[in-house]
Design an enzyme around this catalytic site. Sequence first.
Site, PDB file in Angstrom:
ATOM      1  N   HIS A  93      -1.476  -6.049 -10.312  1.00 21.15           N
ATOM      2  CA  HIS A  93      -1.318  -4.584 -10.241  1.00 21.15           C
ATOM      3  C   HIS A  93      -1.309  -3.972 -11.637  1.00 21.15           C
ATOM      4  CE1 HIS A  93       1.068  -5.219  -6.243  1.00 21.15           C
ATOM      5  NE2 HIS A  93      -0.181  -4.900  -5.957  1.00 21.15           N
ATOM      6  N   GLY A 110       3.916  -1.020  -2.930  1.00 20.87           N
ATOM      7  CA  GLY A 110       2.928  -0.737  -1.884  1.00 20.87           C
ATOM      8  C   GLY A 110       3.118  -1.770  -0.793  1.00 20.87           C
ATOM      9  N   ASN A 164     -13.063  -1.834  -4.467  1.00 22.45           N
ATOM     10  CA  ASN A 164     -11.901  -2.711  -4.411  1.00 22.45           C
ATOM     11  C   ASN A 164     -12.077  -3.603  -3.188  1.00 22.45           C
ATOM     12  OD1 ASN A 164      -9.398  -3.883  -4.103  1.00 22.45           O
ATOM     13  ND2 ASN A 164      -8.235  -1.970  -4.270  1.00 22.45           N
ATOM     14  N   ARG A 199       4.614 -10.636   2.206  1.00 24.94           N
ATOM     15  CA  ARG A 199       4.861 -11.780   1.314  1.00 24.94           C
ATOM     16  C   ARG A 199       6.355 -11.915   1.020  1.00 24.94           C
ATOM     17  NH1 ARG A 199       0.636  -9.505  -2.962  1.00 24.94           N
ATOM     18  NH2 ARG A 199      -0.873  -8.898  -1.378  1.00 24.94           N
ATOM     19  N   GLY A 208       1.605  -4.781  -1.155  1.00 21.33           N
ATOM     20  CA  GLY A 208       1.988  -5.718  -2.211  1.00 21.33           C
ATOM     21  C   GLY A 208       2.923  -4.961  -3.140  1.00 21.33           C
ATOM     22  N   MET A 215       7.133   0.750   5.955  1.00 26.07           N
ATOM     23  CA  MET A 215       8.471   1.259   5.669  1.00 26.07           C
ATOM     24  C   MET A 215       8.842   2.457   6.550  1.00 26.07           C
ATOM     25  SD  MET A 215      11.139   0.541   4.024  1.00 26.07           S
ATOM     26  CE  MET A 215      10.759  -0.669   2.760  1.00 26.07           C
ATOM     27  N   ARG A 216       7.841   3.251   6.957  1.00 29.26           N
ATOM     28  CA  ARG A 216       8.135   4.390   7.850  1.00 29.26           C
ATOM     29  C   ARG A 216       8.706   3.901   9.176  1.00 29.26           C
ATOM     30  NH1 ARG A 216       2.262   6.664   6.600  1.00 29.26           N
ATOM     31  NH2 ARG A 216       2.042   4.421   6.497  1.00 29.26           N
ATOM     32  N   VAL A 246       5.205   3.062  -0.858  1.00 29.88           N
ATOM     33  CA  VAL A 246       6.643   3.143  -0.601  1.00 29.88           C
ATOM     34  C   VAL A 246       7.343   3.913  -1.718  1.00 29.88           C
ATOM     35  CG1 VAL A 246       8.765   1.803  -0.274  1.00 29.88           C
ATOM     36  CG2 VAL A 246       6.604   0.977   0.704  1.00 29.88           C
ATOM     37  N   GLY A 247       7.027   3.576  -2.947  1.00 23.32           N
ATOM     38  CA  GLY A 247       7.695   4.198  -4.094  1.00 23.32           C
ATOM     39  C   GLY A 247       7.478   5.700  -4.166  1.00 23.32           C
ATOM     40  N   GLU A 248       6.282   6.134  -3.773  1.00 21.71           N
ATOM     41  CA  GLU A 248       5.973   7.570  -3.854  1.00 21.71           C
ATOM     42  C   GLU A 248       6.520   8.349  -2.666  1.00 21.71           C
ATOM     43  OE1 GLU A 248       1.670   7.961  -4.399  1.00 21.71           O
ATOM     44  OE2 GLU A 248       1.755   6.325  -5.863  1.00 21.71           O
ATOM     45  N   HIS A 296       6.019  -0.781  -8.671  1.00 18.97           N
ATOM     46  CA  HIS A 296       4.842  -0.533  -7.827  1.00 18.97           C
ATOM     47  C   HIS A 296       5.168  -1.094  -6.450  1.00 18.97           C
ATOM     48  CE1 HIS A 296       0.395  -0.371  -6.937  1.00 18.97           C
ATOM     49  NE2 HIS A 296       0.812  -1.251  -6.043  1.00 18.97           N
ATOM     50  N   ARG A 349     -12.612  -3.674  -9.001  1.00 18.07           N
ATOM     51  CA  ARG A 349     -11.285  -4.248  -9.208  1.00 18.07           C
ATOM     52  C   ARG A 349     -11.417  -5.753  -9.045  1.00 18.07           C
ATOM     53  NH1 ARG A 349      -6.123  -4.596  -5.123  1.00 18.07           N
ATOM     54  NH2 ARG A 349      -4.647  -5.385  -6.645  1.00 18.07           N
ATOM     55  N   GLU A 407      -5.121   3.910  -9.024  1.00 20.44           N
ATOM     56  CA  GLU A 407      -5.847   2.752  -9.542  1.00 20.44           C
ATOM     57  C   GLU A 407      -7.347   3.034  -9.611  1.00 20.44           C
ATOM     58  OE1 GLU A 407      -3.416   0.669  -6.549  1.00 20.44           O
ATOM     59  OE2 GLU A 407      -3.677  -1.096  -7.808  1.00 20.44           O
TER      60      GLU A 407
HETATM   61  N1  LIG Z   1       5.796   8.437   4.177  1.00 22.10           N
HETATM   62  C1  LIG Z   1       6.059   7.166   3.920  1.00 22.10           C
HETATM   63  N2  LIG Z   1       7.348   6.737   3.905  1.00 22.10           N
HETATM   64  C2  LIG Z   1       7.641   5.446   3.648  1.00 22.10           C
HETATM   65  N3  LIG Z   1       6.724   4.513   3.374  1.00 22.10           N
HETATM   66  C3  LIG Z   1       5.431   4.880   3.357  1.00 22.10           C
HETATM   67  C4  LIG Z   1       5.035   6.216   3.624  1.00 22.10           C
HETATM   68  N4  LIG Z   1       3.686   6.268   3.525  1.00 22.10           N
HETATM   69  C5  LIG Z   1       3.263   5.011   3.227  1.00 22.10           C
HETATM   70  N5  LIG Z   1       4.309   4.169   3.119  1.00 22.10           N
HETATM   71  C6  LIG Z   1       4.303   2.736   2.834  1.00 22.10           C
HETATM   72  O1  LIG Z   1       3.274   2.463   1.910  1.00 22.10           O
HETATM   73  C7  LIG Z   1       2.629   1.224   2.278  1.00 22.10           C
HETATM   74  C8  LIG Z   1       1.208   1.215   1.753  1.00 22.10           C
HETATM   75  O2  LIG Z   1       1.252   1.408   0.375  1.00 22.10           O
HETATM   76  P1  LIG Z   1      -0.075   1.342  -0.512  1.00 22.10           P
HETATM   77  O3  LIG Z   1       0.320   1.556  -1.917  1.00 22.10           O
HETATM   78  O4  LIG Z   1      -1.101   2.222   0.068  1.00 22.10           O
HETATM   79  O5  LIG Z   1      -0.426  -0.179  -0.257  1.00 22.10           O
HETATM   80  P2  LIG Z   1      -1.675  -1.103  -0.550  1.00 22.10           P
HETATM   81  O6  LIG Z   1      -2.483  -0.421  -1.629  1.00 22.10           O
HETATM   82  O7  LIG Z   1      -1.026  -2.369  -1.011  1.00 22.10           O
HETATM   83  O8  LIG Z   1      -2.397  -1.229   0.738  1.00 22.10           O
HETATM   84  C9  LIG Z   1       2.722   1.218   3.790  1.00 22.10           C
HETATM   85  O9  LIG Z   1       2.714  -0.089   4.272  1.00 22.10           O
HETATM   86  C10 LIG Z   1       4.065   1.871   4.045  1.00 22.10           C
HETATM   87  O10 LIG Z   1       5.070   0.888   4.069  1.00 22.10           O
HETATM   88  C1  LIG Z   2      -2.586  -8.297  -6.247  1.00 22.39           C
HETATM   89  C2  LIG Z   2      -2.035  -7.612  -5.058  1.00 22.39           C
HETATM   90  O1  LIG Z   2      -0.942  -7.879  -4.610  1.00 22.39           O
HETATM   91  O2  LIG Z   2      -2.779  -6.635  -4.548  1.00 22.39           O
HETATM   92  P1  LIG Z   2      -2.495  -5.771  -3.249  1.00 22.39           P
HETATM   93  O3  LIG Z   2      -1.216  -5.022  -3.477  1.00 22.39           O
HETATM   94  O4  LIG Z   2      -3.689  -4.856  -3.201  1.00 22.39           O
HETATM   95  O5  LIG Z   2      -2.402  -6.739  -2.110  1.00 22.39           O
HETATM   96 MG   LIG Z   3      -2.474  -0.664  -3.612  1.00 22.43          MG
END
Ligand SMILES: Nc1ncnc2c1ncn2[C@@H]1O[C@H](COP(=O)(O)OP(=O)(O)O)[C@@H](O)[C@H]1O
Ligand SMILES: CC(=O)OP(=O)(O)O
Ligand SMILES: [Mg+2]
Length: 403
Positions: free
Chosen positions: A183, A213, A10, A244, A215, A286-287, A334-336, A211, A94, A387
């Site tokens: 995504h 994260g 990725n 964003r 993003g 978010m933490r 964040v969602g998880e 989703h 990816r 993913e």
């Molecule tokens: N324990 C937690 N509580 C709240 N938010 C969390 C926790 N762990 C991770 N996160 C959030 O998840 C984000 C990363 O999500 P992720 O899906 O790994 O992102 P990406 O794949 O886009 O880099 C972090 O920026 C943070 O805001």
């Molecule tokens: C497309 C996109 O937003 O990807 P990421 O969440 O990995 O930044």
């Molecule tokens: Mg991601």
Amino acid sequence: MTASRVLVLNSGSSSVKYQLLDMRDNSRLAAGLVERIGERTSRLKHTPLAAGGEAREWNGPIADHDAALKAVAEELAKDGLGLDSPELAAIGHRVVHGGQTFTRPTVIDDAVLAEIERLIPVAPLHNPANLTGIRTARALRPDLPQVAVFDTAFHTTMPESAARYAIDVETADAHRIRRYGFHGTSHAYVSRATAELLGKAPEEVNVIVLHLGNGASASAVRGGVCVDTSMGLTPLEGLVMGTRSGDTDPAVIFHLARVGNMSIDEIDTLLNKKSGLIGLCGDNDMREIRRRIDEGDARAELAFDIYIHRLKKYIGAYCAVLGRVDAVAFTAGVGENSAEVRAAAVAGLETLGLAVDDALNAVRGDEPRLISPPDARVAVAVVPTDEELEIATQTYALVERTN
Ligand SMILES: Nc1ncnc2c1ncn2[C@@H]1O[C@H](COP(=O)(O)OP(=O)(O)O)[C@@H](O)[C@H]1O
Ligand SMILES: CC(=O)OP(=O)(O)O
Ligand SMILES: [Mg+2]
């Protein structure tokens, strides 16, 4: 011995995330990340999971994606998992933007590379990095099948009413301006896993996938088919994200150019990298935002409220798009992990059949789980995304079929 391993790459604009999986049992043999490529302080973190080994970290300059992939190959080789291994069946990449051309995983040849390159104008931040990753991997193992798995593919089923912007049709078509969505690998995986959690076939259920994260995007999935999603021409549209803005009045851009004297590139950077949570309160994690709220920080609280307000609007909108909703699934970082975000996002939506049970919502874990009260009309669930596994599965299935 048949080759059963897949390396998933990725490649982001300044990072490469990778995983090596064994598809006989979907186990992870190694995982890692190269960050801050092109800076003086690049970092490689490699975890040899099969060997049960400690994570190894290396800090120092890594000039470009080419050097990054070579460093990854060296780390893998140290554990006897090098790219020259006969057990490696394929490399799965990816690729963020597949336009309208790619509706499914595709074995990469020169024509596919050319098409991904042709799509750069609609994905200037993502496709160039993906292309570099592919080219370097091909140079390292020219004989090995390389497969592109597109973020946009799952969304190509969106009806025209959802995919088109209401702008002049000739202009839009001339520039391939439409809503592509991203995504998709995660939305596909999570919507299927949600159906499974409900004990139903994907065709039987309507799911809203959130989703969240760094993003973030939402999608409305009817019977396993995506009918709407919040990201558009690029991953800038929709939800409030880490950096964003998500939805804004497009006239904000004219205003910043005319009145704020900003260049288009400056505005692009502002909306993609300096907005969202980080722009609102200085933090995108978010933490950290929750910690500041607990200390009474008003800016962090407002950022959280704006994030939740937008999320709620999309949940409501997708209830309307789907008509009947069987489940809302929270996924990604964040969602998880954030029970606060999940609780706030569905608070007050009882008339839509949505609620969370506080005790269930507080449970942590890696498995898909329900967090709605047992008698709820709509299931609310936490469904961890994967993913990399999905890319590896699609890559391996395609290679097996073509062999
Ligand atoms: N324990 C937690 N509580 C709240 N938010 C969390 C926790 N762990 C991770 N996160 C959030 O998840 C984000 C990363 O999500 P992720 O899906 O790994 O992102 P990406 O794949 O886009 O880099 C972090 O920026 C943070 O805001
Ligand atoms: C497309 C996109 O937003 O990807 P990421 O969440 O990995 O930044
Ligand atoms: Mg991601």
